[in-house]
Write an enzyme that holds these catalytic residues in place. Sequence first.
Site, PDB file in Angstrom:
ATOM      1  CD1 TRP A  56      -1.385   1.782   2.960  1.00 20.01           C
ATOM      2  CD2 TRP A  56      -2.595   1.853   1.589  1.00 20.01           C
ATOM      3  NE1 TRP A  56      -2.390   2.855   2.883  1.00 20.01           N
ATOM      4  CE2 TRP A  56      -2.922   3.356   1.918  1.00 20.01           C
ATOM      5  CE3 TRP A  56      -3.604   1.393   0.652  1.00 20.01           C
ATOM      6  CZ2 TRP A  56      -4.123   4.003   1.723  1.00 20.01           C
ATOM      7  CZ3 TRP A  56      -4.627   2.415  -0.099  1.00 20.01           C
ATOM      8  CH2 TRP A  56      -4.744   3.407   1.009  1.00 20.01           C
ATOM      9  CG  ASP A  81       2.021  -5.348   5.862  1.00 24.20           C
ATOM     10  OD1 ASP A  81       2.031  -4.255   5.487  1.00 24.20           O
ATOM     11  OD2 ASP A  81       0.327  -6.393   5.235  1.00 24.20           O
ATOM     12  CE1 TYR A 131       1.775  -6.755   9.095  1.00 25.76           C
ATOM     13  CE2 TYR A 131       0.416  -6.981  10.676  1.00 25.76           C
ATOM     14  CZ  TYR A 131       1.010  -6.438  10.502  1.00 25.76           C
ATOM     15  OH  TYR A 131       1.056  -5.213  10.444  1.00 25.76           O
TER      16      TYR A 131
HETATM   17  N1  ABN Z   1      -1.149  -4.535   5.874  1.00 30.00           N
HETATM   18  C1  ABN Z   1      -1.822  -4.544   7.627  1.00 30.00           C
HETATM   19  C2  ABN Z   1      -2.669  -5.286   7.624  1.00 30.00           C
HETATM   20  C3  ABN Z   1      -2.180  -7.147   8.216  1.00 30.00           C
HETATM   21  C4  ABN Z   1      -2.888  -7.755   7.961  1.00 30.00           C
HETATM   22  C5  ABN Z   1      -4.359  -7.557   7.715  1.00 30.00           C
HETATM   23  C6  ABN Z   1      -4.238  -6.014   8.115  1.00 30.00           C
HETATM   24  C7  ABN Z   1      -3.792  -5.028   7.817  1.00 30.00           C
END
Ligand code: ABN
Length: 175
Positions: free
Chosen positions: A101, A120, A161
């Site tokens: 993003w 991320d 993540y």
């Molecule tokens: N881009 C951050 C994020 C990760 C996992 C879920 C929502 C947002």
Amino acid sequence: MKFLDQFFERSTRHVASTTSRRRFLGRLGSFLVAGAAMPVLLPVDRTAKALAAESPQAGDPGDPTSCDYWRYCSVDGFLCSCCGGTVNSCPPGTQGSEVTWVGTCRNPADGIDYIISYNDCCGKHSCAQCACTRNDSEEPMYRPFNNNDINWCLGADANVYNCTVAVIRGVAKAG
Ligand code: ABN
């Protein structure tokens, strides 16, 4: 001894007759020019230098572990600065997502708008520290390309993540 004298005399004469000073200087010149051009022409990875150049300093005010820090104007995630990484580097053992993003934030030190990517960091369970949701210029989920509530690790090798970094990608020019 005489044998050695003759040997060196002959070798020296041979070298002198088969080479010229001009040719030697020409070759030396080419060598020096090629040597100087080498670091510029080779495909050297300069990412570390670029990242070091944009690390927090006088022109980059604020605390990268705080959600108020200017680069986080459009972030949604856990701040890697609180998770063993920095504002622009992933924590050890994680890898940055390539799809990401991108937002535009104004640096209060110089009043310039910068393009920031919110990559991320993936491969380790959620860091769960310094949750930060600011979302400037974000749009609803039904417009996914303008929404930042997305796990970009789903496009990486490891889908789990961990946290999000905020990397300066350039200056946002109007027009
Ligand atoms: N881009 C951050 C994020 C990760 C996992 C879920 C929502 C947002």
